[in-house]
Design a protein around this motif. Structure first.
Motif, short mmCIF file in Angstrom:
data_model
loop_
_atom_site.label_atom_id
_atom_site.label_comp_id
_atom_site.label_asym_id
_atom_site.label_seq_id
_atom_site.Cartn_x
_atom_site.Cartn_y
_atom_site.Cartn_z
N MET A 115 0.85 -1.20 0.00
CA MET A 115 0.00 0.00 0.00
C MET A 115 0.88 1.24 0.00
O MET A 115 1.88 1.31 0.70
CB MET A 115 -0.90 0.00 1.23
CG MET A 115 -1.85 1.17 1.31
SD MET A 115 -2.84 1.11 2.81
CE MET A 115 -3.84 2.56 2.59
N GLN A 116 0.50 2.24 -0.79
CA GLN A 116 1.31 3.46 -0.89
C GLN A 116 0.40 4.65 -1.14
O GLN A 116 -0.56 4.55 -1.90
CB GLN A 116 2.30 3.31 -2.04
CG GLN A 116 3.24 4.48 -2.21
CD GLN A 116 4.37 4.12 -3.16
OE1 GLN A 116 5.48 3.90 -2.75
NE2 GLN A 116 4.07 4.06 -4.44
N ASN A 117 0.69 5.76 -0.48
CA ASN A 117 -0.12 6.95 -0.69
C ASN A 117 0.00 7.44 -2.12
O ASN A 117 1.08 7.38 -2.73
CB ASN A 117 0.31 8.05 0.28
CG ASN A 117 -0.19 7.80 1.68
OD1 ASN A 117 -1.30 7.32 1.89
ND2 ASN A 117 0.64 8.11 2.67
N TYR A 118 -1.10 7.95 -2.63
CA TYR A 118 -1.11 8.50 -3.99
C TYR A 118 -0.19 9.71 -4.06
O TYR A 118 -0.02 10.44 -3.08
CB TYR A 118 -2.54 8.90 -4.35
CG TYR A 118 -2.81 8.93 -5.84
CD1 TYR A 118 -2.84 7.76 -6.58
CD2 TYR A 118 -3.04 10.13 -6.50
CE1 TYR A 118 -3.10 7.78 -7.94
CE2 TYR A 118 -3.31 10.16 -7.86
CZ TYR A 118 -3.33 8.98 -8.58
OH TYR A 118 -3.58 9.01 -9.93
N TYR A 119 0.41 9.92 -5.22
CA TYR A 119 1.41 10.95 -5.49
C TYR A 119 2.77 10.64 -4.85
O TYR A 119 3.74 11.36 -5.07
CB TYR A 119 0.96 12.35 -5.04
CG TYR A 119 -0.27 12.86 -5.73
CD1 TYR A 119 -0.33 12.97 -7.12
CD2 TYR A 119 -1.39 13.25 -5.00
CE1 TYR A 119 -1.47 13.44 -7.75
CE2 TYR A 119 -2.53 13.72 -5.62
CZ TYR A 119 -2.57 13.82 -6.99
OH TYR A 119 -3.70 14.28 -7.61
N ALA B 26 -6.24 11.45 3.51
CA ALA B 26 -7.35 11.35 4.46
C ALA B 26 -8.06 10.01 4.29
O ALA B 26 -8.44 9.36 5.26
CB ALA B 26 -8.32 12.50 4.25
N ASN B 27 -8.24 9.59 3.06
CA ASN B 27 -8.86 8.29 2.79
C ASN B 27 -8.00 7.16 3.34
O ASN B 27 -8.51 6.20 3.93
CB ASN B 27 -9.07 8.13 1.28
CG ASN B 27 -9.77 6.83 0.91
OD1 ASN B 27 -9.22 5.75 1.05
ND2 ASN B 27 -11.00 6.96 0.43
N THR B 28 -6.68 7.28 3.16
CA THR B 28 -5.76 6.26 3.67
C THR B 28 -5.89 6.12 5.18
O THR B 28 -5.97 5.01 5.72
CB THR B 28 -4.31 6.63 3.32
OG1 THR B 28 -4.16 6.70 1.90
CG2 THR B 28 -3.33 5.60 3.87
N PRO C 292 1.72 2.66 4.56
CA PRO C 292 2.18 2.68 3.18
C PRO C 292 3.68 2.45 3.07
O PRO C 292 4.44 2.70 4.00
CB PRO C 292 1.80 4.10 2.70
CG PRO C 292 0.69 4.49 3.59
CD PRO C 292 1.01 3.87 4.93
N ALA C 293 4.10 2.00 1.91
CA ALA C 293 5.52 1.69 1.69
C ALA C 293 6.41 2.90 1.85
O ALA C 293 7.60 2.78 2.13
CB ALA C 293 5.70 1.09 0.29
N SER C 294 5.85 4.11 1.69
CA SER C 294 6.66 5.32 1.80
C SER C 294 6.99 5.67 3.23
O SER C 294 7.79 6.54 3.51
CB SER C 294 5.93 6.50 1.14
OG SER C 294 4.69 6.71 1.78
N SER C 295 6.33 5.01 4.19
CA SER C 295 6.57 5.28 5.61
C SER C 295 7.47 4.21 6.19
O SER C 295 7.48 3.07 5.76
CB SER C 295 5.25 5.32 6.36
OG SER C 295 5.47 5.43 7.74
N THR C 296 8.25 4.56 7.21
CA THR C 296 9.17 3.60 7.80
C THR C 296 8.83 3.26 9.24
O THR C 296 9.37 2.33 9.80
CB THR C 296 10.61 4.14 7.75
OG1 THR C 296 10.66 5.39 8.44
CG2 THR C 296 11.06 4.33 6.32
N ASN C 297 7.93 4.02 9.86
CA ASN C 297 7.64 3.76 11.27
C ASN C 297 6.23 4.22 11.58
O ASN C 297 6.02 5.23 12.22
CB ASN C 297 8.66 4.49 12.15
CG ASN C 297 8.53 4.06 13.61
OD1 ASN C 297 7.88 3.08 13.92
ND2 ASN C 297 9.16 4.83 14.49
#
Length: 455
Positions: free
Chosen positions: A1-5, A428-430, A445-450
């Motif tokens: 899962m990854q946030n859009y943009y 917000a949807n995420t 999401p994959a863009s986050s690490t913690n």
């Protein structure tokens, strides 16, 4: 899962933005792709499945309007751009003005030339098809008489070009790309593949920044784009005048100044939960579409931490005191250029639902706690959560429904427990979906690490 943009696939190669030889080779590379934007709207086209795709054009399409790549990025590798004052006049402007160097222009001509120059921005290189060992390296090994930066990179260089004032170029692009259109990114991106949308987001933000910042905030003179659209500085050779009439050199020409580089505005957006974590607080503004609710959000102020911003914004907008705060993930938001920090916060009071009040800063028309069942009903709806251009305009404050329409919609929402959520393109949807499905604290999401770190 990854946030859009998020998840932009380009290697931005920021350390090469000041290398004229590298930029020139990346500009005229046969693999180079250019994203044209008209009034910040990227060129798009729907494929046979109705999916909106980002379209690009090639160097051969824009060469006539840009000019000689070696003149576009003037200077010598290793020297500051301020040390190379003899700028070439680019593209068709040289023929129109009858002059080849900026130094030959009168002060008024010089002013108009730089104010009217369209933004050209180097976005990065798509290296996904390049061998792992060659990524971030030039295409061929340099010889003794060349520099590392003087060779084209592996992969596909990406550029953004503002065609808003180039009527002839826009006409050629649309003729060559049948059924293509310049599409507003916020509404058009709802069906665009995320990687393409993330590249378009970078392009939009940087073209917007270059377009907005035409004058130096220190001395008010026209400024020009350098570092391939990633810096703006006063024109070399300025100021003019002698003796008592001479103006001092602009302070932006020396040292590091934050107004010379693209800005990103930090924003916190929160999933505010009841103490038992079984209800979520959502709010709505008066101008928003009927029954539309979203997470509370606000800009981070100077000298403020993420935790402090979360607690302040929630209290100011809804009167709720927040205790524990955590971070979930982030999302670049190119409207015009924000970075959304997705957080969660736990209300301290067991009677938080009774504590809600929206009369402190009057930003919200309504704020209320929703149950997990209510939210899941919206998430599992067979109708996808997409907003029309008109609805997005209302969210942005460019128009709104009449008062009686709002009152009727609110009564209907109260009776049915129904409401609308932001589309999947919004963080917000995420956040809301992660909470409703029990994943807010253990998946991110994959863009986050913690995701579940406490603050």
């Amino acid at each position: 899962m990854q946030n859009y943009y998020a998840g932009n696939p380009l290697n931005r190669l920021s350390y090469l933005r000041s290398s004229p030889s590298f930029l020139a080779s990346a500009l005229e590379s046969p693999k180079a792709s250019f994203i044209p934007l008209d009034s910040l709207q990227p060129l798009c086209k729907n494929d046979k499945d109705g999916v909106r795709r980002l379209l690009t054009i090639k160097w051969s399409d824009v060469q006539e309007f840009i000019g000689d790549p070696k003149q576009v990025f003037h200077g010598v590798d290793g020297k500051r751009d301020e040390d190379v004052p003899e700028l070439a006049i680019l593209g068709k402007e040289a023929a129109r003005l009858g002059k080849s160097k900026v130094g030959e222009l009168s002060p008024q001509e010089k002013r108009q030339y730089f104010l009217n120059q369209p933004a050209l921005v180097f976005l990065g290189v798509d290296e996904r098809s390049a061998p792992e060992s060659a990524k971030s390296l030039p295409l061929s090994k340099p010889d003794d008489n060349s520099t590392l930066e003087s060779h084209s990179p592996h992969g596909e260089p990406y550029w953004a070009i503002d065609v808003s004032s180039c009527t002839e170029l826009k006409k050629q692009i649309l003729i060559k790309n049948e059924r293509a259109m310049f599409m507003e990114l916020r509404s058009g991106a709802q069906t665009m593949p995320n990687e393409e949308a993330s590249i378009a987001a970078e392009a939009r933000s940087l073209v917007d920044w270059n377009t907005r910042n035409r004058f130096c905030p220190a001395c008010a003179r026209p400024i020009r784009s350098v570092w391939a659209g990633w810096k703006r500085s006063c024109i070399p050779g300025e100021p003019s005048g002698e003796g008592a009439d001479a103006e001092p050199a602009c302070v932006s020409r020396k040292g590091v100044h934050n107004f010379s580089y693209p800005r990103t505005d930090p924003v916190v957006i929160m999933a505010v939960l009841s103490p038992d974590r079984e209800r979520i607080l959502l709010g709505r503004q008066r101008t928003w579409p009927a029954r539309f609710y979203s997470c509370l959000a606000g800009f981070i102020e100077s000298g403020e931490s993420l935790e402090e911003a979360v607690r302040r914004e929630v209290y100011e907008e809804a009167g709720i005191v927040i205790g524990e705060v955590g971070y979930h993930s982030s999302q670049p938001w190119p409207f015009p250029s924000s970075l959304m920090f997705g957080c969660w916060g736990i209300a301290e009071s067991a009677d938080a639902e009774k504590d809600v009040r929206v009369d402190l800063d009057n930003e919200l028309e309504d704020a209320r706690f929703f149950t997990r069942e209510q939210v899941l009903k919206v998430i599992n709806s067979t109708k996808p959560m997409q907003l029309s251009r008109e609805q997005i305009a209302k969210i942005d404050g460019q128009g709104g429904p009449a008062r009686d329409e709002l009152d009727a919609a609110k009564r209907k929402a109260d009776e049915q427990g129904a409401f609308m959520m932001p589309p999947a393109t919004a963080i917000a949807n995420t956040l809301v979906t992660a909470w409703a499905t029990g994943k807010l604290f253990n998946q991110h999401p994959a863009s986050s690490t913690n995701a579940s770190s406490k603050m």
